[in-house]
Scaffold this active site. Structure first.
Site, short mmCIF file in Angstrom:
data_model
loop_
_atom_site.label_atom_id
_atom_site.label_comp_id
_atom_site.label_asym_id
_atom_site.label_seq_id
_atom_site.Cartn_x
_atom_site.Cartn_y
_atom_site.Cartn_z
N ILE A 91 0.86 -1.17 0.00
CA ILE A 91 0.00 0.00 0.00
C ILE A 91 0.90 1.23 0.00
O ILE A 91 1.73 1.41 0.90
CB ILE A 91 -0.93 0.00 1.22
CG1 ILE A 91 -1.87 -1.21 1.16
CG2 ILE A 91 -1.73 1.30 1.29
CD1 ILE A 91 -2.77 -1.36 2.37
N ASN A 106 -2.35 0.78 -12.36
CA ASN A 106 -2.44 -0.51 -11.68
C ASN A 106 -3.49 -1.36 -12.37
O ASN A 106 -4.39 -0.83 -13.04
CB ASN A 106 -2.82 -0.30 -10.21
CG ASN A 106 -2.85 -1.60 -9.42
OD1 ASN A 106 -1.93 -2.41 -9.53
ND2 ASN A 106 -3.90 -1.82 -8.64
N HIS A 108 -6.26 -4.38 -11.32
CA HIS A 108 -6.87 -5.03 -10.16
C HIS A 108 -7.83 -6.11 -10.64
O HIS A 108 -8.63 -5.89 -11.56
CB HIS A 108 -7.63 -4.00 -9.32
CG HIS A 108 -8.23 -4.59 -8.08
ND1 HIS A 108 -7.47 -4.99 -7.00
CD2 HIS A 108 -9.52 -4.89 -7.76
CE1 HIS A 108 -8.27 -5.47 -6.07
NE2 HIS A 108 -9.51 -5.43 -6.51
N SER A 135 -9.70 -4.68 -13.92
CA SER A 135 -9.80 -3.25 -14.20
C SER A 135 -8.41 -2.62 -14.19
O SER A 135 -7.64 -2.81 -13.24
CB SER A 135 -10.64 -2.54 -13.12
OG SER A 135 -11.91 -3.13 -12.97
N ASP A 144 -7.22 0.95 -4.61
CA ASP A 144 -7.99 0.43 -5.75
C ASP A 144 -9.15 1.36 -6.13
O ASP A 144 -10.16 0.91 -6.67
CB ASP A 144 -8.53 -0.98 -5.45
CG ASP A 144 -7.43 -1.97 -5.15
OD1 ASP A 144 -6.35 -1.86 -5.74
OD2 ASP A 144 -7.64 -2.85 -4.29
#
Length: 211
Positions: A91, A106, A108, A135, A144
């Site tokens: 994180i 990113n 996810h 995604s 996220d």
């Protein structure tokens, strides 16, 4: 030639898809370096085999803030135009995210905003969802929670295990992540005021969609 830097923590299958795409579906860019917080991450070996600089940068007792500060110093040596998280299991601190805001993507394994965090495939099965997916999104301070650029959807079949569903989702990840990276490299994709924009058009919550 634009520089892409990839952060990994594990096997690096999305990294492999991105490396395979450079020079073909991703034009005008090179993966300048791969950095991992795990010295034994196989993603580093994938990078070495492809002739890409591989940097192991373990945490070594640092707290989150000091680690991210030191990591950013390593990243900046490679002058990245785009930073891609490919299974980077940390994180990120707000300061780190703000420094690279709008230049960090990113992927996810869920149809965001559904199922942020971990164990997404089992959660989709437990909820008896009919579809699941992945995604690609810009990274923001919300876990996220950054604006979605593109999603891929797959069916959830009766009797699916989490592993079977994961395999189906990952097959789509390897297709959409290079595509989105190419949009960014081409200057077609950007983030403005917390929204993803493609070809001058603001994207909806689920990202780009076409029939």
């Amino acid at each position: 030639m634009k520089n892409i830097l990839v952060l990994v923590s594990g096997n690096g299958t999305n990294l492999q898809a991105l490396m395979d795409a450079c020079g073909t579906s991703i034009k005008g860019a090179q993966i300048r370096a791969v950095i991992s917080n795990k010295a034994d991450a196989f993603g580093l070996e994938r990078a070495r085999q492809a002739g890409v600089e591989a940097v192991a940068f373990p945490v070594e007792g640092r707290d989150r803030e000091s680690y991210d500060l030191a990591l950013s110093e390593v990243i900046d040596r490679f002058e990245p135009d785009l930073i891609i998280l490919a299974g980077f299991m940390r994180i990120l601190t707000p300061g780190f995210v703000q420094k690279y805001l709008g230049r960090m993507l990113n992927i996810h394994p869920s149809l965001l905003p559904k199922y942020t965090g971990l164990n997404t495939h089992q959660r989709a099965i437990d909820a008896e969802d009919l579809e699941h997916g992945a995604s690609v999104h810009f990274v923001t301070e919300e876990l996220d929670g950054g604006p979605v650029v593109l999603q891929a959807r797959v069916p959830v079949f009766e009797g699916d295990t989490a592993e079977e569903l994961q395999e189906r989702v990952q097959d789509q990840e390897y297709r959409i992540y290079p595509l989105v990276a190419n949009w960014f490299v081409d200057g077609r994709l950007e983030m403005r005021n917390g929204t993803a924009w493609l070809d001058g058009n603001a994207l909806p919550q689920q990202g780009y969609a076409s029939e």
